[in-house]
Design a protein around this motif. Structure first.
Motif, mmCIF file in Angstrom:
data_model
loop_
_atom_site.group_PDB
_atom_site.id
_atom_site.type_symbol
_atom_site.label_atom_id
_atom_site.label_comp_id
_atom_site.label_asym_id
_atom_site.label_seq_id
_atom_site.Cartn_x
_atom_site.Cartn_y
_atom_site.Cartn_z
ATOM 1 N N GLU A 1 25.611 36.680 37.389
ATOM 2 C CA GLU A 1 25.683 37.918 39.234
ATOM 3 C C GLU A 1 27.485 38.462 38.992
ATOM 4 O OE1 GLU A 1 23.199 36.304 41.706
ATOM 5 O OE2 GLU A 1 21.340 36.773 40.782
ATOM 6 N N LYS A 2 28.274 37.204 38.719
ATOM 7 C CA LYS A 2 29.411 37.604 38.735
ATOM 8 C C LYS A 2 30.410 37.989 38.516
ATOM 9 C CE LYS A 2 33.111 37.568 43.638
ATOM 10 N NZ LYS A 2 31.998 38.550 43.884
ATOM 11 N N VAL A 3 30.682 39.388 38.303
ATOM 12 C CA VAL A 3 31.670 40.401 37.564
ATOM 13 C C VAL A 3 33.136 39.870 38.599
ATOM 14 C CG1 VAL A 3 32.035 42.272 36.397
ATOM 15 C CG2 VAL A 3 29.526 41.533 37.189
ATOM 16 N N GLU A 4 33.974 39.566 37.586
ATOM 17 C CA GLU A 4 35.699 39.812 38.223
ATOM 18 C C GLU A 4 35.844 39.954 37.327
ATOM 19 O OE1 GLU A 4 36.683 35.745 39.729
ATOM 20 O OE2 GLU A 4 35.685 36.217 41.472
ATOM 21 N N PHE A 5 37.552 40.311 37.098
ATOM 22 C CA PHE A 5 37.966 41.661 36.248
ATOM 23 C C PHE A 5 39.747 41.723 36.384
ATOM 24 C CE2 PHE A 5 35.622 44.490 37.573
ATOM 25 C CZ PHE A 5 36.147 45.394 38.265
ATOM 26 N N ASP A 6 40.427 42.210 35.647
ATOM 27 C CA ASP A 6 41.268 42.577 36.560
ATOM 28 C C ASP A 6 42.298 44.069 35.637
ATOM 29 O OD1 ASP A 6 44.318 42.398 36.899
ATOM 30 O OD2 ASP A 6 45.480 40.914 35.640
ATOM 31 N N GLU A 7 41.904 44.750 35.865
ATOM 32 C CA GLU A 7 41.941 46.597 36.013
ATOM 33 C C GLU A 7 43.190 47.008 36.520
ATOM 34 O OE1 GLU A 7 40.851 47.578 32.749
ATOM 35 O OE2 GLU A 7 39.705 46.085 32.209
ATOM 36 N N ARG A 8 43.443 48.099 35.991
ATOM 37 C CA ARG A 8 44.245 48.580 36.974
ATOM 38 C C ARG A 8 43.500 49.840 36.725
ATOM 39 N NH1 ARG A 8 49.330 47.065 39.231
ATOM 40 N NH2 ARG A 8 50.044 45.619 38.339
ATOM 41 N N ILE A 9 43.336 51.167 37.858
ATOM 42 C CA ILE A 9 43.759 52.124 38.189
ATOM 43 C C ILE A 9 44.527 53.297 38.531
ATOM 44 C CG2 ILE A 9 40.837 51.565 38.380
ATOM 45 C CD1 ILE A 9 41.276 52.625 41.932
ATOM 46 N N ALA A 10 44.851 54.214 38.846
ATOM 47 C CA ALA A 10 45.900 55.291 39.174
ATOM 48 C C ALA A 10 45.221 56.225 39.766
ATOM 49 C CB ALA A 10 46.537 55.738 37.984
#
Length: 402
Positions: free
Chosen positions: A245-254
């Motif tokens: 259920e828990k979704v964690e990540f490391d992404e960047r948006i601009a």
């Protein structure tokens, strides 16, 4: 044991439309898990019910990944047909920006009432949770139906009755289930600028770009530009809500804060303006590009003193200013899953006949709405899917004679 021609499971927009359509010529029961119908429908469009998007049908279809699958249902129940149905029942509509259609009363409850009123020929069983469907279409060892339409929705807003268990009522193959149209949580605390809106900006994730407003919340980013981009982020990540259920990540948006200017155009403008308006402080100059309440935050993030006069900004600082106006980044760590509007994934379309909504492996079993692996951007697209696939499923099941 009670017997019916058709059992519709799920009383959302797809299920109600399917039951209304099938109930014209068949003995139909609608099984609803809650004590009332249309709970999620009441939440759509902020309670105003963005019932559809009024783009020409070819452009409308081009807004979806699975346009070929949707084509027959969209032409079977067109926007004209859909709106006429409600107008014939006394409800008029208004069209807002981006072709979004809302009831003139701006009340989703008025849309729901018309759907309920048209279910007069349908038996409705409230507080009825379907736990099993046997091979001979016996539901919970209590109800037998010749045909079944499953329209139980996705996994978002569980308070409306959605549940992962609904995917396992049959043996249909299921794709990975993910969040769709969901706000993003940022690594940085944004409490100081919560409530600020960035208008008509372009948001990008890798090579994908989406234009729209961005709203800053205490914990992250939302608004049409963000939630439409969230679909692309979600599809790109590897996870399945049926497994975790828990979704964690490391992404960047601009965010391109000045999409109407290229970098070269900004550079040329800055060169001229810094000469002509040399005594102007940079924080005041930026008012022509940015929302006032965002300027101090922006300057702090790029480490530039807002009191500095334009004539005193060196080339390096000017280039940094231009780069961040065109490419201001946020680090994203997770989804604000409580506010996910739709589900990405569902019953695999490879196992469904798009001209009838019937399973290709289990005769007389139909699917409609968000339970299917179908989703669209924000702006009335997803309710259009629900109503059109629901109508086609109800029409197909109702016309099938034994």
């Amino acid at each position: 044991m009670k017997e019916y021609d058709i059992a519709v499971i799920g009383g959302g927009p797809a299920g109600m439309m399917a039951a209304i359509t099938a109930g014209r010529d068949s003995n139909v029961i609608l099984l609803e898990k809650n004590s009332s119908l249309g709970r999620k429908l009441l939440l759509t469009g902020g309670g105003r019910c963005n019932i559809t998007n009024n783009k020409p049908i070819k452009k409308l279809l081009n807004s979806f990944d699975n346009k070929n699958f949707l084509k027959h249902s969209f032409y079977t129940l067109t926007n004209e047909n859909l709106l006429s149905f409600f107008e014939d029942n006394g409800l008029n509509f208004i069209e807002e920006d981006d072709n979004r259609i809302f009831p003139e009363t701006e009340k989703s409850s008025d849309v729901l009432k018309i759907l309920e009123d048209n279910l007069s020929d349908v038996v409705i069983s409230y507080n009825y949770e379907v736990k099993s469907i046997k091979d001979n279409f016996i539901i919970n060892d209590e109800i037998k139906a010749d045909r079944i339409i499953i329209a139980t929705g996705g996994v978002t807003y569980p308070q409306t009755g959605c549940s992962p268990d609904n995917y396992f009522l049959t043996s249909q193959p299921i794709t990975d289930i993910k969040y769709g149209l969901v706000p993003l949580i940022t690594k940085r605390d944004l409490s100081d600028i919560a409530g600020v809106t960035l208008y008509d900006v372009t948001v990008s994730y890798r090579k994908i770009k989406v234009k729209g407003n961005v709203l800053i919340s205490h914990i992250g980013l939302t608004g049409p530009g963000i939630i439409n981009l969230s679909n692309e982020i979600s599809k790109d990540l590897t996870y399945n809500l049926l497994e975790n259920e828990k979704v964690e990540f490391d992404e960047r948006i601009a965010i391109d804060l000045c999409p109407d200017f290229t970098r070269d155009e900004l550079k040329e403008k800055f060169t001229q303006d810094f000469q002509d308006k040399g005594k102007t402080m940079v924080k005041n100059y930026l008012k022509m590009f940015l929302t006032n309440s965002f300027i101090d935050f922006f300057l702090d993030e790029i480490d530039l003193d807002g009191q500095t006069q334009l004539s005193r900004i060196n080339k390096k600082s000017k280039n940094r200013l231009i780069e961040n106006l065109k490419n201001f980044t946020f680090e994203i760590t997770s989804f604000n899953d409580r506010l996910a509007k739709v589900t990405i994934g569902g019953v695999a379309l490879s196992g469904i006949n798009p001209k009838t909504m019937e399973s290709t492996s289990i005769p007389n079993l139909y699917f409609a709405g968000e339970i299917l692996d179908l989703h669209g951007p924000t702006g009335g697209y997803n309710l259009k899917i629900a109503f059109s696939t629901g109508f086609l499923a109800g029409l197909s099941a109702g016309e099938k004679q034994f």
